[in-house]
Scaffold this active site. Structure first.
Site, short mmCIF file in Angstrom:
data_model
loop_
_atom_site.label_atom_id
_atom_site.label_comp_id
_atom_site.label_asym_id
_atom_site.label_seq_id
_atom_site.Cartn_x
_atom_site.Cartn_y
_atom_site.Cartn_z
N SER A 57 0.84 -1.19 0.00
CA SER A 57 0.00 0.00 0.00
C SER A 57 0.88 1.25 0.00
O SER A 57 1.75 1.38 -0.86
CB SER A 57 -0.95 -0.08 1.20
OG SER A 57 -1.98 0.85 1.11
N ASP B 115 -8.54 -4.26 -6.55
CA ASP B 115 -8.12 -3.49 -5.37
C ASP B 115 -8.90 -2.18 -5.28
O ASP B 115 -8.87 -1.37 -6.21
CB ASP B 115 -6.62 -3.20 -5.46
CG ASP B 115 -6.01 -2.79 -4.13
OD1 ASP B 115 -6.63 -1.96 -3.42
OD2 ASP B 115 -4.94 -3.30 -3.80
N HIS C 109 -7.54 -5.63 -1.03
CA HIS C 109 -6.39 -4.74 -1.04
C HIS C 109 -5.12 -5.56 -0.91
O HIS C 109 -4.83 -6.12 0.15
CB HIS C 109 -6.53 -3.77 0.13
CG HIS C 109 -5.51 -2.68 0.15
ND1 HIS C 109 -5.07 -2.02 -0.97
CD2 HIS C 109 -4.82 -2.11 1.19
CE1 HIS C 109 -4.18 -1.10 -0.64
NE2 HIS C 109 -4.01 -1.15 0.66
#
Length: 514
Positions: free
Chosen positions: A227, A453, A483
């Site tokens: 991320s 995602d 995610h």
């Protein structure tokens, strides 16, 4: 105001909450010290403090290996490396394999910005058991986070009120209230943490990681960024390309976007994830309890949010489920397909007049602990974002952009558009429109994009691979939901990542995993 900028670190907090339905800046003592020569004192880890999310001390890994914690000193201001210092909290699990096969340390950043590596690495530690055969697994609270001079903006009572506010104003009075609340929150950050706010940029954290590499005794930084951790890794590669070892970026932030473009991309991403949730629920053999068709599911959610704007539902007394809290909770449930059943239960419960599950999901997003205290994930998130992002958006600009955001997502558009005012009145000037991750002299970096995602849309992986430079970014695609990719446990993804990190085998560019 809740910020949906990608983070993987909140997933562990969500599991903990649903299952139960800082060190300040140092003084002058290190001015003449060579910080790269400091020795870390590794000890058994204490329980995480409230700023890191609270909870119990990390449990031993399978086989009995204990987690160890230490503190590393870093310059408060990297432009004054001999000046005051701050403490960076670290955690590690020593390599489990034979010593002569140990590669070094593998440093993780799980995202946010604002997520505590001290709490997140142990939460997912068993997922990385194979990597631990040849690496010490290491993570940390980046500066401004948790025990690493964690930013504090408001107290717990104030935060309860802040996260109950109407974040999608419908008239001038509501708009004024929102802007006043943002100004008050940001002023609290300056009042309580003004010394550290100018020094929490991603470039500062990247320099901390290079110091960490030296202190850990590694010639190269072996790195696993997830991320926002991919942005941090890209900035590190730009600053120190020849010091990059084996690196993997998963759930990739698009480094070419402005803050506005990133928010718009997230609107599209969360809408796609909601569409996929609705299709999944209504395509099953048994009846979907929250709608007859995918469109019906989304229509009922839209009606719920509209009703909540007028009249919140009872939830976790004395707090009620507001429109903002419900939107926040729905978004949080879309970070992982594993959370879709909680979303179904939460919606079904809300349609019956009970907002507890959606409020619990919202609490996980906001970093609210079970005892009512808050971690500093949101304070750190806004502080790092505002230090990084040059743009300062006005209410007039948001109103001009609302049609575009609503087209991208009827459900999340307003919410993410108004989130852009979060850096208005911020005390520190933002650094740039977007990060520089060009790193033509770096070795191959594996860059993984997930087609489903919601928080870091799939297109960002290609943009990151291109921005890193030809022959550096090696793109891999995972056709999945949620995610990130590695923690989906997809064998194809794991084999590619493990093969590179453990054996140095670079996957073929363009590999697709299903």
């Amino acid at each position: 105001m809740p910020n949906l900028k990608a983070r993987a670190a909140v997933l562990a907090a969500t599991v903990a909450l649903l299952s139960s339905t800082a060190t300040a800046c140092g003084g002058d003592d290190a001015k003449d010290e060579d910080l790269s020569a400091q020795k870390l004192s590794w000890k058994d880890c204490p329980a995480p403090d409230a700023s890191e999310g609270g909870g119990e001390a990390p449990s031993p890994l399978p086989g009995g290996a204990e987690w160890q914690c230490a503190t590393m000193k870093a310059p408060l201001d990297w432009d004054k490396p001999k000046g005051d210092t701050l403490d960076i909290a670290l955690i590690r699990a020593a390599a489990s394999g034979e010593k002569d096969r140990r590669i070094g340390s593998l440093v993780f950043n799980f995202g946010g910005p604002g997520g505590s590596g001290i709490t997140t690495l142990p939460a997912f530690g068993t997922d990385y058991a194979k990597l631990r055969t040849r690496y010490d697994l290491v993570s940390f609270d980046p500066r401004g986070v948790g025990r690493s001079a964690g930013v504090k903006c408001e107290d717990d009572e104030q935060l309860d009120e802040y996260f109950q506010q109407d974040s999608t104003p419908d008239d001038d009075a509501e708009q004024k209230q929102l802007l006043d609340n943002v100004k008050s929150f940001n002023g609290g950050c300056e009042k309580n943490s003004g010394e550290v706010l100018p020094h929490v940029r991603t470039t500062d954290a990247a320099r901390d990681m290079d110091l960490m590499r030296q202190v850990l005794g590694d010639d190269k930084l072996h790195y696993f960024g997830i991320s926002y951790g991919t942005e941090l890794g890209g900035v590190y590669a730009h600053l120190f390309p020849k010091r990059v070892g084996r690196a993997v970026f998963d759930a990739v932030v698009d480094p070419t976007e402005t803050a506005e473009q990133g928010s718009l991309g997230q609107a599209k991403g969360f809408q796609l994830a909601l569409d996929n949730f609705a299709e999944d629920c209504t395509s099953k053999v048994e009846d979907c309890p929250v709608g007859d068709t995918a469109q019906d599911v989304k229509d009922r959610i839209a009606k719920l949010l509209k009703d909540l704007d007028a009249k919140p539902l009872p939830a976790l007394p004395p707090r009620e489920l507001t429109q903002t809290a419900a939107t926040n909770g729905i978004a949080q449930s879309l970070y992982s397909k594993d959370f879709w059943p909680y979303l179904t239960d939460g919606l079904e419960q809300a349609y019956d007049g009970d907002g507890r599950i959606l409020m619990t999901l919202s609490d996980a997003m906001n970093g609210r602990n079970q005892d009512g205290s808050y971690s500093n994930i949101q304070a750190a998130n806004i502080s790092i974002n505002c230090a990084d992002d040059k743009a300062r958006y006005t209410a007039d600009h948001v109103e001009e952009k609302l049609p575009e955001f609503r087209k991208a997502s009827p459900l999340f558009g307003d919410y993410l558009a108004w989130g852009m005012v979060g850096c208005t009145d911020w005390a520190v000037q933002g650094a740039a429109d977007h990060p520089d991750v060009s790193a033509s002299d770096a070795p191959p970096i594996v860059v993984i994009g997930n087609t489903g995602d919601p928080a870091t849309p799939y297109e960002g992986a290609k943009k990151m691979a291109q921005a890193l430079g030809e022959g550096v970014g090696v793109e891999l695609t995972y056709k999945g939901q949620g995610h990130g990719a590695y923690d989906s446990k997809n064998k194809c993804v794991r084999d590619a990542v493990n093969g590179y990190l453990l054996d140095g085998t670079v996957p073929r560019a363009g590999t697709v995993c299903v």
